[in-house]
Design a protein around this motif. Sequence first.
Motif, mmCIF file in Angstrom:
data_model
loop_
_atom_site.group_PDB
_atom_site.id
_atom_site.type_symbol
_atom_site.label_atom_id
_atom_site.label_comp_id
_atom_site.label_asym_id
_atom_site.label_seq_id
_atom_site.Cartn_x
_atom_site.Cartn_y
_atom_site.Cartn_z
ATOM 1 N N LEU A 81 -20.503 49.843 113.940
ATOM 2 C CA LEU A 81 -21.795 49.285 113.540
ATOM 3 C C LEU A 81 -22.606 48.883 114.765
ATOM 4 C CD1 LEU A 81 -23.851 48.145 111.530
ATOM 5 C CD2 LEU A 81 -22.465 46.059 111.413
ATOM 6 N N ILE A 82 -21.961 48.290 115.746
ATOM 7 C CA ILE A 82 -22.662 47.902 116.977
ATOM 8 C C ILE A 82 -23.159 49.137 117.714
ATOM 9 C CG2 ILE A 82 -22.405 46.769 119.212
ATOM 10 C CD1 ILE A 82 -20.330 44.927 117.898
ATOM 11 N N PHE A 83 -22.308 50.159 117.801
ATOM 12 C CA PHE A 83 -22.739 51.418 118.428
ATOM 13 C C PHE A 83 -23.970 51.980 117.722
ATOM 14 C CE2 PHE A 83 -18.172 52.571 119.958
ATOM 15 C CZ PHE A 83 -18.274 51.606 120.947
ATOM 16 N N GLU A 84 -23.909 51.980 116.398
ATOM 17 C CA GLU A 84 -24.997 52.573 115.629
ATOM 18 C C GLU A 84 -26.271 51.758 115.746
ATOM 19 O OE1 GLU A 84 -25.685 54.065 111.046
ATOM 20 O OE2 GLU A 84 -23.795 54.467 112.061
ATOM 21 N N ALA A 85 -26.145 50.445 115.849
ATOM 22 C CA ALA A 85 -27.334 49.603 116.022
ATOM 23 C C ALA A 85 -28.026 49.921 117.336
ATOM 24 C CB ALA A 85 -26.939 48.133 115.966
ATOM 25 N N ARG A 86 -27.243 50.156 118.379
ATOM 26 C CA ARG A 86 -27.830 50.530 119.674
ATOM 27 C C ARG A 86 -28.554 51.867 119.565
ATOM 28 N NH1 ARG A 86 -22.958 50.383 123.749
ATOM 29 N NH2 ARG A 86 -24.574 51.272 125.093
ATOM 30 N N ARG A 87 -27.956 52.826 118.880
ATOM 31 C CA ARG A 87 -28.596 54.128 118.714
ATOM 32 C C ARG A 87 -29.845 54.022 117.840
ATOM 33 N NH1 ARG A 87 -23.399 58.232 117.805
ATOM 34 N NH2 ARG A 87 -22.515 57.943 119.890
ATOM 35 N N TYR A 88 -29.788 53.137 116.854
ATOM 36 C CA TYR A 88 -30.928 52.986 115.958
ATOM 37 C C TYR A 88 -32.155 52.489 116.709
ATOM 38 C CZ TYR A 88 -33.746 51.541 111.960
ATOM 39 O OH TYR A 88 -34.766 51.403 111.047
ATOM 40 N N ARG A 89 -31.977 51.703 117.750
ATOM 41 C CA ARG A 89 -33.116 51.200 118.515
ATOM 42 C C ARG A 89 -33.865 52.344 119.202
ATOM 43 N NH1 ARG A 89 -31.518 46.323 122.271
ATOM 44 N NH2 ARG A 89 -33.681 45.709 121.898
ATOM 45 N N TYR A 90 -33.119 53.330 119.694
ATOM 46 C CA TYR A 90 -33.750 54.515 120.272
ATOM 47 C C TYR A 90 -34.454 55.328 119.183
ATOM 48 C CZ TYR A 90 -31.400 53.848 124.765
ATOM 49 O OH TYR A 90 -30.977 53.351 125.977
ATOM 50 N N TYR A 91 -33.746 55.536 118.082
ATOM 51 C CA TYR A 91 -34.320 56.299 116.972
ATOM 52 C C TYR A 91 -35.598 55.645 116.477
ATOM 53 C CZ TYR A 91 -34.945 57.558 112.062
ATOM 54 O OH TYR A 91 -35.462 57.935 110.857
ATOM 55 N N ASN A 92 -35.604 54.334 116.362
ATOM 56 C CA ASN A 92 -36.763 53.606 115.876
ATOM 57 C C ASN A 92 -37.964 53.771 116.801
ATOM 58 O OD1 ASN A 92 -38.303 50.711 115.976
ATOM 59 N ND2 ASN A 92 -37.687 51.222 113.891
ATOM 60 N N MET A 93 -37.712 53.808 118.105
ATOM 61 C CA MET A 93 -38.793 53.951 119.075
ATOM 62 C C MET A 93 -39.482 55.308 118.938
ATOM 63 S SD MET A 93 -38.613 53.473 123.216
ATOM 64 C CE MET A 93 -37.241 54.620 123.385
ATOM 65 N N PHE A 94 -38.688 56.381 118.865
ATOM 66 C CA PHE A 94 -39.274 57.716 118.753
ATOM 67 C C PHE A 94 -39.908 57.936 117.381
ATOM 68 C CE2 PHE A 94 -35.652 58.550 121.820
ATOM 69 C CZ PHE A 94 -36.464 58.434 122.932
ATOM 70 N N ARG A 95 -39.297 57.377 116.348
ATOM 71 C CA ARG A 95 -39.858 57.525 115.006
ATOM 72 C C ARG A 95 -41.201 56.805 114.909
ATOM 73 N NH1 ARG A 95 -37.473 54.823 109.541
ATOM 74 N NH2 ARG A 95 -37.745 53.025 110.873
ATOM 75 N N ALA A 96 -41.318 55.646 115.568
ATOM 76 C CA ALA A 96 -42.572 54.892 115.525
ATOM 77 C C ALA A 96 -43.706 55.675 116.189
ATOM 78 C CB ALA A 96 -42.384 53.540 116.211
ATOM 79 N N ARG A 97 -43.379 56.341 117.298
ATOM 80 C CA ARG A 97 -44.412 57.144 117.970
ATOM 81 C C ARG A 97 -44.872 58.295 117.070
ATOM 82 N NH1 ARG A 97 -41.441 57.872 123.837
ATOM 83 N NH2 ARG A 97 -41.717 55.737 124.617
ATOM 84 N N MET A 131 -44.948 51.978 129.495
ATOM 85 C CA MET A 131 -43.933 50.912 129.533
ATOM 86 C C MET A 131 -43.077 51.012 128.271
ATOM 87 S SD MET A 131 -46.092 47.663 131.018
ATOM 88 C CE MET A 131 -44.573 46.700 131.152
ATOM 89 N N PRO A 132 -42.131 51.939 128.243
ATOM 90 C CA PRO A 132 -41.286 52.104 127.046
ATOM 91 C C PRO A 132 -40.487 50.828 126.751
ATOM 92 C CG PRO A 132 -41.030 53.966 128.556
ATOM 93 C CD PRO A 132 -41.776 52.904 129.296
ATOM 94 N N HIS A 133 -40.407 50.509 125.493
ATOM 95 C CA HIS A 133 -39.629 49.332 125.091
ATOM 96 C C HIS A 133 -39.166 49.512 123.651
ATOM 97 C CE1 HIS A 133 -43.733 48.555 123.673
ATOM 98 N NE2 HIS A 133 -43.190 47.803 122.720
ATOM 99 N N TYR A 134 -38.107 48.805 123.303
ATOM 100 C CA TYR A 134 -37.613 48.850 121.931
ATOM 101 C C TYR A 134 -38.588 48.127 121.013
ATOM 102 C CZ TYR A 134 -33.136 50.155 124.039
ATOM 103 O OH TYR A 134 -32.149 50.788 124.749
ATOM 104 N N HIS A 135 -38.683 48.606 119.789
ATOM 105 C CA HIS A 135 -39.554 47.975 118.799
ATOM 106 C C HIS A 135 -38.767 47.107 117.817
ATOM 107 C CE1 HIS A 135 -43.051 50.385 120.020
ATOM 108 N NE2 HIS A 135 -42.183 51.377 120.162
ATOM 109 N N ILE A 136 -37.472 47.012 118.027
ATOM 110 C CA ILE A 136 -36.626 46.227 117.130
ATOM 111 C C ILE A 136 -35.465 45.652 117.932
ATOM 112 C CG2 ILE A 136 -35.242 48.241 116.475
ATOM 113 C CD1 ILE A 136 -34.962 47.032 113.681
ATOM 114 N N SER A 137 -35.053 44.440 117.602
ATOM 115 C CA SER A 137 -33.944 43.810 118.313
ATOM 116 C C SER A 137 -32.609 44.385 117.846
ATOM 117 C CB SER A 137 -33.959 42.298 118.083
ATOM 118 O OG SER A 137 -33.688 42.000 116.715
ATOM 119 N N LEU A 138 -31.574 44.162 118.647
ATOM 120 C CA LEU A 138 -30.244 44.663 118.294
ATOM 121 C C LEU A 138 -29.737 44.014 117.004
ATOM 122 C CD1 LEU A 138 -27.846 46.452 119.192
ATOM 123 C CD2 LEU A 138 -26.944 44.456 120.398
ATOM 124 N N VAL A 139 -30.051 42.744 116.819
ATOM 125 C CA VAL A 139 -29.594 42.026 115.622
ATOM 126 C C VAL A 139 -30.244 42.620 114.371
ATOM 127 C CG1 VAL A 139 -29.674 39.811 114.411
ATOM 128 C CG2 VAL A 139 -29.089 39.883 116.843
#
Length: 228
Positions: A81-97, A131-139
């Motif tokens: 779950l922790i691994f997937e949460a980290r990957r989801y942050r990347y996915y969320n960034m590209f999906r938002a764009r 300035m790339p950044h995550y759009h969602i926190s790990l939690v």
Amino acid sequence: MPEKDQEQHWPKQDMESGTLTALAHLYRAEVFRSTHWRTRLDNTTNWAVVTTGIALSATFSNKDASPLPMVLVGLLVTVFLIFEARRYRYYNMFRARARLIETDFYAPILAGRKVPMQGSWATMLADDYEMPHYHISLVRAAGRRLRSNYSWILAIQAVAYYGKLAIHPVPLTSLADVFHRAAIGPIPGWTVILAGLVFHTSWVVFAMVTSRLDKLYREKRQSPMQAI
């Protein structure tokens, strides 16, 4: 469609054709990125499902099998779950764009409106590239993946574990048998059962709290990209 009607429904954009082509390729790139990271998310979930299945097979394989694999798989699923949460942050960034380009670039064109090149959508997209950044926190990311997939996996793990204690290899005849079956080496059974209850209660509370955080965050968002 006649040229006059075509001009009325799809007015000529202020952008040059080269700019439009570049944005089209940019959109394809962001969709590809989000699709790639979506596949990686699915891979992590598959690991959790397969691991849980192996633990179930090992636990119920014979009458002398220990329930320990079901305990360990709960910890392993948490790591996934922790691994997937980290990957989801990347996915969320590209999906938002990609979503921003869809709503503020393609949608106006399809609706027959001109797209302002100097609009806020272009500024937000440019800032996100500079300035790339995550759009969602790990939690919050972990909470989303927990509510979507991992809550079901952990629920099955919990039911299987307590089912193992209750009916395998034979149904319980007394409460003392529960603690005897749950004991792991020098660790008494009541301690193991209590730890399991705390663990499963914790992820239920975590899922509820992060759901509330998601709701509050959407209400206070300052950018459409943060709504994803």
